[in-house]
Design a protein around this motif. Structure first.
Motif, PDB file in Angstrom:
ATOM      1  N   ILE A  64       1.224  -1.037  -0.259  1.00 44.62           N
ATOM      2  CA  ILE A  64      -0.055  -0.139  -0.102  1.00 44.62           C
ATOM      3  C   ILE A  64       0.756   1.203  -0.034  1.00 44.62           C
ATOM      4  CG2 ILE A  64      -0.271  -0.469   2.256  1.00 44.62           C
ATOM      5  CD1 ILE A  64      -2.979   1.331   2.283  1.00 44.62           C
ATOM      6  N   ALA A  65       0.034   2.116  -0.646  1.00 46.60           N
ATOM      7  CA  ALA A  65       1.176   3.815  -0.765  1.00 46.60           C
ATOM      8  C   ALA A  65       1.035   4.669   0.004  1.00 46.60           C
ATOM      9  CB  ALA A  65       1.196   4.226  -1.896  1.00 46.60           C
ATOM     10  N   LEU A  66       1.723   5.143   1.083  1.00 50.95           N
ATOM     11  CA  LEU A  66       1.300   5.532   1.930  1.00 50.95           C
ATOM     12  C   LEU A  66       2.510   7.425   1.347  1.00 50.95           C
ATOM     13  CD1 LEU A  66       0.803   6.167   5.060  1.00 50.95           C
ATOM     14  CD2 LEU A  66       3.102   5.911   6.044  1.00 50.95           C
ATOM     15  N   GLY A  67       1.234   8.140   2.570  1.00 47.42           N
ATOM     16  CA  GLY A  67       1.604   9.503   1.503  1.00 47.42           C
ATOM     17  C   GLY A  67       2.272  10.178   3.814  1.00 47.42           C
ATOM     18  N   GLY A  68       1.351  11.388   4.387  1.00 44.14           N
ATOM     19  CA  GLY A  68       1.881  11.137   5.590  1.00 44.14           C
ATOM     20  C   GLY A  68       1.339  11.400   6.218  1.00 44.14           C
ATOM     21  N   GLY A  69       0.023   9.720   6.110  1.00 45.98           N
ATOM     22  CA  GLY A  69      -0.397   8.783   7.126  1.00 45.98           C
ATOM     23  C   GLY A  69      -1.658  10.132   7.377  1.00 45.98           C
ATOM     24  N   THR A  70      -2.661  10.772   7.153  1.00 45.97           N
ATOM     25  CA  THR A  70      -3.144  12.143   7.790  1.00 45.97           C
ATOM     26  C   THR A  70      -4.312  11.647   7.637  1.00 45.97           C
ATOM     27  OG1 THR A  70      -3.736  13.729   6.012  1.00 45.97           O
ATOM     28  CG2 THR A  70      -0.918  13.838   7.840  1.00 45.97           C
ATOM     29  N   ASN A  71      -4.995  10.710   6.655  1.00 45.58           N
ATOM     30  CA  ASN A  71      -6.490  10.237   6.408  1.00 45.58           C
ATOM     31  C   ASN A  71      -6.440   8.521   6.328  1.00 45.58           C
ATOM     32  OD1 ASN A  71      -8.748  10.606   3.399  1.00 45.58           O
ATOM     33  ND2 ASN A  71      -9.231  10.808   5.634  1.00 45.58           N
ATOM     34  N   GLY A 135      -0.750  15.979   4.566  1.00 46.20           N
ATOM     35  CA  GLY A 135      -0.133  15.271   3.841  1.00 46.20           C
ATOM     36  C   GLY A 135       0.344  15.723   2.981  1.00 46.20           C
ATOM     37  N   THR A 136       0.252  15.229   1.829  1.00 49.43           N
ATOM     38  CA  THR A 136       1.621  15.241   0.631  1.00 49.43           C
ATOM     39  C   THR A 136       0.056  15.516  -0.490  1.00 49.43           C
ATOM     40  OG1 THR A 136       1.766  12.774   0.130  1.00 49.43           O
ATOM     41  CG2 THR A 136       3.382  12.972   1.506  1.00 49.43           C
ATOM     42  N   ILE A 137       1.104  15.501  -1.764  1.00 48.18           N
ATOM     43  CA  ILE A 137       0.224  16.076  -2.811  1.00 48.18           C
ATOM     44  C   ILE A 137      -0.397  15.018  -2.756  1.00 48.18           C
ATOM     45  CG2 ILE A 137       0.816  16.356  -5.356  1.00 48.18           C
ATOM     46  CD1 ILE A 137       1.342  19.092  -4.031  1.00 48.18           C
ATOM     47  N   ALA A 145      -8.962  15.971  -1.952  1.00 46.29           N
ATOM     48  CA  ALA A 145      -8.449  16.679  -0.950  1.00 46.29           C
ATOM     49  C   ALA A 145      -9.103  17.939  -1.217  1.00 46.29           C
ATOM     50  CB  ALA A 145      -7.275  16.636  -0.282  1.00 46.29           C
ATOM     51  N   GLY A 146      -9.764  17.970  -0.268  1.00 45.60           N
ATOM     52  CA  GLY A 146     -10.710  19.593  -0.596  1.00 45.60           C
ATOM     53  C   GLY A 146     -11.044  20.466   0.623  1.00 45.60           C
ATOM     54  N   SER A 147     -11.188  21.198   0.267  1.00 47.05           N
ATOM     55  CA  SER A 147     -11.870  22.166   1.440  1.00 47.05           C
ATOM     56  C   SER A 147     -12.398  24.003   0.641  1.00 47.05           C
ATOM     57  CB  SER A 147     -11.325  22.835   2.598  1.00 47.05           C
ATOM     58  OG  SER A 147     -10.008  23.195   2.621  1.00 47.05           O
ATOM     59  N   ILE A 216      -9.911  30.526   9.696  1.00 45.15           N
ATOM     60  CA  ILE A 216     -11.088  30.039   9.931  1.00 45.15           C
ATOM     61  C   ILE A 216     -11.000  28.386  10.706  1.00 45.15           C
ATOM     62  CG2 ILE A 216     -13.530  29.145   8.622  1.00 45.15           C
ATOM     63  CD1 ILE A 216     -13.375  31.671   6.402  1.00 45.15           C
ATOM     64  N   LYS A 217     -10.422  27.470   9.390  1.00 41.21           N
ATOM     65  CA  LYS A 217      -9.936  26.132   9.809  1.00 41.21           C
ATOM     66  C   LYS A 217      -9.864  26.338  11.367  1.00 41.21           C
ATOM     67  CE  LYS A 217      -9.361  23.405   6.872  1.00 41.21           C
ATOM     68  NZ  LYS A 217      -8.819  22.274   5.051  1.00 41.21           N
ATOM     69  N   LYS A 218      -8.742  26.928  11.563  1.00 45.00           N
ATOM     70  CA  LYS A 218      -8.271  27.161  12.980  1.00 45.00           C
ATOM     71  C   LYS A 218      -9.177  27.044  13.881  1.00 45.00           C
ATOM     72  CE  LYS A 218      -3.327  28.323  12.585  1.00 45.00           C
ATOM     73  NZ  LYS A 218      -2.161  28.909  11.876  1.00 45.00           N
TER      74      LYS A 218
HETATM   75  C1  LIG Z   1      -6.306  18.361  10.918  1.00 43.63           C
HETATM   76  C2  LIG Z   1      -6.724  17.601   9.792  1.00 43.63           C
HETATM   77  C3  LIG Z   1      -7.374  18.368   8.972  1.00 43.63           C
HETATM   78  C4  LIG Z   1      -7.756  18.164   7.430  1.00 43.63           C
HETATM   79  N1  LIG Z   1      -8.442  18.488   6.796  1.00 43.63           N
HETATM   80  C5  LIG Z   1      -9.320  18.088   5.476  1.00 43.63           C
HETATM   81  C6  LIG Z   1      -9.370  18.690   5.060  1.00 43.63           C
HETATM   82  O1  LIG Z   1      -9.979  20.463   5.552  1.00 43.63           O
HETATM   83  N2  LIG Z   1     -10.020  18.144   3.737  1.00 43.63           N
HETATM   84  C7  LIG Z   1      -9.901  17.167   3.236  1.00 43.63           C
HETATM   85  O2  LIG Z   1      -9.903  16.395   1.984  1.00 43.63           O
HETATM   86  N3  LIG Z   1      -9.001  16.301   4.048  1.00 43.63           N
HETATM   87  C8  LIG Z   1      -8.525  16.789   4.879  1.00 43.63           C
HETATM   88  N4  LIG Z   1      -7.246  16.017   6.301  1.00 43.63           N
HETATM   89  C9  LIG Z   1      -7.085  14.316   5.615  1.00 43.63           C
HETATM   90  C10 LIG Z   1      -6.337  14.677   5.030  1.00 43.63           C
HETATM   91  O3  LIG Z   1      -5.110  15.482   5.354  1.00 43.63           O
HETATM   92  C11 LIG Z   1      -6.182  14.639   3.446  1.00 43.63           C
HETATM   93  O4  LIG Z   1      -6.879  13.325   3.376  1.00 43.63           O
HETATM   94  C12 LIG Z   1      -5.100  14.241   2.824  1.00 43.63           C
HETATM   95  O5  LIG Z   1      -5.179  14.763   1.321  1.00 43.63           O
HETATM   96  C13 LIG Z   1      -4.664  12.809   3.070  1.00 43.63           C
HETATM   97  O6  LIG Z   1      -3.029  13.042   2.850  1.00 43.63           O
HETATM   98  P1  LIG Z   1      -1.650  11.997   3.565  1.00 43.63           P
HETATM   99  O7  LIG Z   1      -0.596  12.417   1.920  1.00 43.63           O
HETATM  100  O8  LIG Z   1      -1.898  11.984   4.807  1.00 43.63           O
HETATM  101  O9  LIG Z   1      -2.221  11.118   2.364  1.00 43.63           O
HETATM  102  P2  LIG Z   1      -2.659   8.857   3.298  1.00 43.63           P
HETATM  103  O10 LIG Z   1      -2.933   9.529   4.849  1.00 43.63           O
HETATM  104  O11 LIG Z   1      -0.958   8.793   3.865  1.00 43.63           O
HETATM  105  O12 LIG Z   1      -3.457   8.104   2.503  1.00 43.63           O
HETATM  106  C14 LIG Z   1      -4.782   8.503   2.211  1.00 43.63           C
HETATM  107  C15 LIG Z   1      -4.792   7.685   1.154  1.00 43.63           C
HETATM  108  O13 LIG Z   1      -3.592   7.665   0.176  1.00 43.63           O
HETATM  109  C16 LIG Z   1      -3.467   6.824  -0.177  1.00 43.63           C
HETATM  110  N5  LIG Z   1      -2.231   7.496  -0.871  1.00 43.63           N
HETATM  111  C17 LIG Z   1      -1.995   8.332  -0.194  1.00 43.63           C
HETATM  112  N6  LIG Z   1       0.375   8.691  -1.429  1.00 43.63           N
HETATM  113  C18 LIG Z   1      -0.045   8.085  -2.233  1.00 43.63           C
HETATM  114  C19 LIG Z   1       0.268   7.870  -3.665  1.00 43.63           C
HETATM  115  N7  LIG Z   1       1.691   8.818  -3.581  1.00 43.63           N
HETATM  116  N8  LIG Z   1      -0.322   6.869  -4.365  1.00 43.63           N
HETATM  117  C20 LIG Z   1      -1.404   6.249  -4.216  1.00 43.63           C
HETATM  118  N9  LIG Z   1      -1.691   6.193  -3.499  1.00 43.63           N
HETATM  119  C21 LIG Z   1      -1.321   7.244  -2.207  1.00 43.63           C
HETATM  120  C22 LIG Z   1      -3.117   6.104   0.928  1.00 43.63           C
HETATM  121  O14 LIG Z   1      -2.673   4.422   0.486  1.00 43.63           O
HETATM  122  C23 LIG Z   1      -4.649   6.313   1.778  1.00 43.63           C
HETATM  123  O15 LIG Z   1      -5.350   4.790   1.074  1.00 43.63           O
HETATM  124  C24 LIG Z   1      -7.143  16.684   7.337  1.00 43.63           C
HETATM  125  C25 LIG Z   1      -6.570  15.845   8.154  1.00 43.63           C
HETATM  126  C26 LIG Z   1      -6.645  16.369   8.709  1.00 43.63           C
HETATM  127  C27 LIG Z   1      -5.115  15.403   9.845  1.00 43.63           C
END
Ligand SMILES: Cc1cc2nc3c(=O)[nH]c(=O)nc-3n(C[C@H](O)[C@H](O)[C@H](O)COP(=O)(O)OP(=O)(O)OC[C@H]3O[C@@H](n4cnc5c(N)ncnc54)[C@H](O)[C@@H]3O)c2cc1C
Length: 312
Positions: A64-71, A135-137, A145-147, A216-218
């Motif tokens: 599985i691919a991992l970015g920032g692990g924030t979702n 998180g990452t691109i 992702a969006g807001s 606004i987010k904060k």
């Molecule tokens: C405090 C907070 C606020 C947030 N606010 C928002 C918001 O306003 N809007 C919003 O949409 N989200 C929000 N999020 C959720 C999250 O930050 C986003 O979804 C973000 O885009 C996830 O990116 P990531 O790199 O952390 O992905 P990860 O958590 O690392 O991965 C998420 C999914 O993407 C897949 N993935 C990651 N990188 C790749 C890659 N390179 N290729 C293929 N698959 C990949 C993973 O396998 C997993 O299934 C928030 C999270 C937090 C903690």
């Protein structure tokens, strides 16, 4: 024993980067929850990623691919196979300018916030609404992702995706199935990078807009506390946070997981939370919302990892 088996995969291969075995995923997720990944690999470059994928495929090992692990919510029993971090793919390059438009290439491991800062510093407009999303691109593209009414798909020009066999193909945004919090990209594919189309703008105005969105987010989200962002998607025509609040769930707690009092669609890790507690709280909240409104909440976070405990 398992580690020895996995080590064979890397022995003799031209893999450059970092590899860890039995790596706690709690160290790689914003929720700070999750059991061990059998393999945690951080390839340094494209050839290493290709070699890794081919090796994994030949040995029947899932990944599985991992970015920032924030979702993501990683289950307590960990992840079978390999977690591949794209953090080394962090180049940002200006590709071309055309009138008031500009196209920027960004690696999938670039932090979205770093990209937004780059845009701000160069006076490129289009990412401002996304300020504050961690998180990452790559992760942002995968989950669209969006807001504030802006989704990342709105500024995507093309996406480079590697398939399980290590082949890279460039896709236009229209050729993929983007929707609300989905790109339609299958989990067996890895986003390598993307071209992003932006407009040239006024640096001061861009900075002001970013600051406004962040403010606004904060005020509305507990962005400084360990969470994975919104747990549930908004059902059409409703806000999940409002439904959860109206179902009386603010402050509900299972173990160390708590429904935020600030934004009810954020669940917070108050200490040593377990994935099992998080899932239980999701179940309770969904039940209460369904009972009150008849609406079924769908998870926005990605739940990954082994269901059952596996001895070995
Ligand atoms: C405090 C907070 C606020 C947030 N606010 C928002 C918001 O306003 N809007 C919003 O949409 N989200 C929000 N999020 C959720 C999250 O930050 C986003 O979804 C973000 O885009 C996830 O990116 P990531 O790199 O952390 O992905 P990860 O958590 O690392 O991965 C998420 C999914 O993407 C897949 N993935 C990651 N990188 C790749 C890659 N390179 N290729 C293929 N698959 C990949 C993973 O396998 C997993 O299934 C928030 C999270 C937090 C903690």
């Amino acid at each position: 024993m398992v580690e020895l088996e996995f080590r064979k995969i890397f022995s003799g291969s031209l893999f450059e980067g970092e590899v860890k075995f039995m790596e706690p995923m709690s160290s790689h997720t914003s929720l700070r929850i999750g059991g061990n990944a059998d393999i945690y690999a951080l390839p340094a470059d494209i050839p290493s990623l290709i070699g890794l994928l081919i090796n994994l495929k030949n040995n029947g090992i899932p990944f599985i691919a991992l970015g920032g692990g924030t979702n993501i919510l990683v289950r307590d029993n960990g992840i079978e196979g390999a977690v591949i971090s794209l953090k080394s793919f962090k180049n940002i390059t200006r590709i071309k300018e055309d009138g008031d438009s500009v196209i920027i290439y960004t690696g999938s491991g670039v932090l979205l916030q770093r990209f937004i800062t780059y845009c701000k510093e160069n006076g490129y407009s289009g990412t401002e609404e996304l300020a504050g999303i961690p998180g990452t691109i790559g992760g942002a593209i995968y989950g669209n992702a969006g807001s504030f009414g802006r989704e990342i798909k709105d500024i995507l020009y093309s996406i480079d995706i590697m398939n399980e066999a290590g082949l890279i193909k460039r896709f236009t945004t229209d050729s993929l199935n983007f929707g609300y919090r989905t790109s339609g990209i299958n989990s067996g594919n890895i986003i390598i990078g993307a071209e992003i189309k932006l407009k040239k703008g006024d640096k001061e105005e861009i900075t002001k807009n970013i600051e406004n969105f962040l403010k606004i987010k904060k005020e509305k989200q507990p962005i400084w506390e360990p969470s994975a962002g919104c747990v549930f998607k908004n059902p059409p025509g409703f806000y999940a946070g409002q439904l959860i609040e109206e179902a009386g769930c603010k402050g509900l707690r299972v173990g160390d997981v708590e429904v935020s009092n600030l934004h009810a669609n954020f669940f917070i890790n108050r200490g040593r939370a377990k994935a099992a507690d998080f899932l239980k709280l999701m179940e309770i909240v969904s039940y209460k919302v369904k009972k009150k409104t008849g609406l079924i909440l769908e998870p926005e976070i990605k739940i990954i990892g082994r269901d059952e405990f596996v001895e070995g």
